[in-house]
Structure formats: C-alpha cells, structure tokens
Design a protein around this motif. Structure first.
Motif, PDB file in Angstrom:
ATOM      1  N   HIS A   1       0.887  -1.159   0.000  1.00  0.00           N
ATOM      2  CA  HIS A   1       0.000   0.000   0.000  1.00  0.00           C
ATOM      3  C   HIS A   1       0.925   1.207   0.000  1.00  0.00           C
ATOM      4  O   HIS A   1       1.929   1.203   0.721  1.00  0.00           O
ATOM      5  N   PRO A   2       0.629   2.247  -0.786  1.00  0.00           N
ATOM      6  CA  PRO A   2       1.582   3.362  -0.906  1.00  0.00           C
ATOM      7  C   PRO A   2       1.912   4.064   0.414  1.00  0.00           C
ATOM      8  O   PRO A   2       3.010   4.590   0.566  1.00  0.00           O
TER       9      PRO A   2
ATOM     10  N   ARG B   1       4.069  -2.885   3.199  1.00  0.00           N
ATOM     11  CA  ARG B   1       3.750  -4.262   2.830  1.00  0.00           C
ATOM     12  C   ARG B   1       2.402  -4.695   3.395  1.00  0.00           C
ATOM     13  O   ARG B   1       2.071  -4.390   4.541  1.00  0.00           O
ATOM     14  N   ILE B   2       1.652  -5.438   2.570  1.00  0.00           N
ATOM     15  CA  ILE B   2       0.342  -5.927   2.973  1.00  0.00           C
ATOM     16  C   ILE B   2       0.146  -7.330   2.402  1.00  0.00           C
ATOM     17  O   ILE B   2       0.554  -7.605   1.270  1.00  0.00           O
ATOM     18  N   GLU B   3      -0.432  -8.192   3.193  1.00  0.00           N
ATOM     19  CA  GLU B   3      -0.718  -9.552   2.732  1.00  0.00           C
ATOM     20  C   GLU B   3      -1.896  -9.520   1.752  1.00  0.00           C
ATOM     21  O   GLU B   3      -2.772  -8.660   1.841  1.00  0.00           O
TER      22      GLU B   3
ATOM     23  N   ALA C   1       0.257  -2.473 -10.766  1.00  0.00           N
ATOM     24  CA  ALA C   1      -0.659  -1.667  -9.960  1.00  0.00           C
ATOM     25  C   ALA C   1      -2.043  -2.303  -9.981  1.00  0.00           C
ATOM     26  O   ALA C   1      -2.526  -2.713 -11.031  1.00  0.00           O
ATOM     27  N   ILE C   2      -2.662  -2.380  -8.804  1.00  0.00           N
ATOM     28  CA  ILE C   2      -4.028  -2.876  -8.643  1.00  0.00           C
ATOM     29  C   ILE C   2      -4.841  -1.703  -8.124  1.00  0.00           C
ATOM     30  O   ILE C   2      -4.590  -1.219  -7.018  1.00  0.00           O
TER      31      ILE C   2
ATOM     32  N   LEU D   1      -8.512   3.544  -4.690  1.00  0.00           N
ATOM     33  CA  LEU D   1      -7.659   2.863  -3.734  1.00  0.00           C
ATOM     34  C   LEU D   1      -6.702   2.022  -4.578  1.00  0.00           C
ATOM     35  O   LEU D   1      -7.130   1.386  -5.539  1.00  0.00           O
ATOM     36  N   PHE D   2      -5.395   2.048  -4.253  1.00  0.00           N
ATOM     37  CA  PHE D   2      -4.505   1.223  -5.057  1.00  0.00           C
ATOM     38  C   PHE D   2      -3.404   0.575  -4.239  1.00  0.00           C
ATOM     39  O   PHE D   2      -3.065   1.004  -3.147  1.00  0.00           O
ATOM     40  N   TYR D   3      -2.889  -0.496  -4.819  1.00  0.00           N
ATOM     41  CA  TYR D   3      -1.807  -1.289  -4.263  1.00  0.00           C
ATOM     42  C   TYR D   3      -0.859  -1.588  -5.412  1.00  0.00           C
ATOM     43  O   TYR D   3      -1.217  -1.446  -6.579  1.00  0.00           O
TER      44      TYR D   3
END
Length: 157
Positions: A5-6, A10-12, A52-53, A63-65
């Motif tokens: 996540h910006p 780090r995110i699972e 990018a998601i 919202l992006f990851y």
C-alpha cells in the motif's frame, strides 16, 4: 506476489482483499471498476516490474496497491511488454484463486497495457490486446492505460 500500500507499506494478499471489500462497502451507490496494469524500467543492474491494482470509485477517487518484481536486465522490448502483460494477468489469476470476484457486486475489470499508437510499442498492440481479450478482460492502451503508464510507472524508479 508481495503487495504494498503506498502509505502503509507491505500488505498480505488477504488483507488487501479485505481492504478492497471495505472500500467498496463504504459507498455501495458508487460505480466501481478494477484496473490492473504493469510497467517496467530497465537499467544495467536489472529490470523492475511494477503491477498496480486499482479500485476506481468512478468520479470519487481510488484505492490502489502495487507489487514489485525484479529480474535480470531485459533489453528486448517485445519480451518486456509480454512480461508486463503476463504479470498483470497473473495478478488477476491470483485474485480469482482467492475468490475475489465471488462477492455480491459486479466489478468490471480492465487490464491496462503499456503500449500505444506512438513509438515502438505500436507494433505490439494487436498481440497483447488480443491476449488480454482472449482471456476475457477489457484491454486499454495509452493514453487510456493509466494503471500502467502513470501509477505503476511511478514505482518502477
């Protein structure tokens, strides 16, 4: 794949999916679409791929990851564009495996490709757009491919 996540780092994958669900639940009256795109940057030390998601709340933000993958230097443009497309589709497969799309809303999906009608990538448009549409997604190219050409590009450097 490892996701970020910006702002939060780090995110699972499971937490990312829960965050996306919560984001959509915040405003069920809004229109949403999921956009995935990959860009790459090559230097003498290696090639960095960033996928990018993006969950776009149309007209109301997003919202992006993103996910990063580093490889040896890849100098062949065709091969690099194919790898970018492959990483975007692999991310979609990963979300499908986690039953992301079984939720109760209809979420249109776009795959943004880092190819356009100007420059060397114009020769690859038909091939990669054909690949993406053959597996059932809407493909977008530059200048409409903001997930690849703007969001992912920002994190390749």
């Amino acid at each position: 794949m490892q996701f970020f996540h910006p702002r939060n780092g780090r995110i699972e994958l499971g937490q990312m999916i829960l965050d996306i669900y919560a984001y959509i639940e915040e405003d069920r009256t809004a229109t949403y679409k999921m956009v995935i795109g990959t860009d790459s940057q090559t230097s003498h030390r290696g090639t960095m791929f960033v996928t990018a998601i993006i969950i776009h709340r149309v007209g109301k933000g997003a919202l992006f990851y993103y996910s990063k993958i580093k490889s040896r230097p890849l100098l062949d443009l065709r091969y690099r564009i194919y790898k970018e497309t492959e990483y975007s589709l692999a991310c979609m497969d990963l979300l499908k495996e986690k039953d992301f799309f079984s939720a109760s809303w209809d979420l249109p999906v776009e795959v943004h490709l880092d190819v356009g009608r100007k420059g060397e990538t114009r020769k690859l448009i038909q091939e990669v757009v054909g690949w993406v549409t053959a597996v059932g997604y809407t493909a977008k190219i530059k200048p409409d491919a903001y997930a690849a050409s703007a969001v992912a590009d920002r994190f390749t450097k």
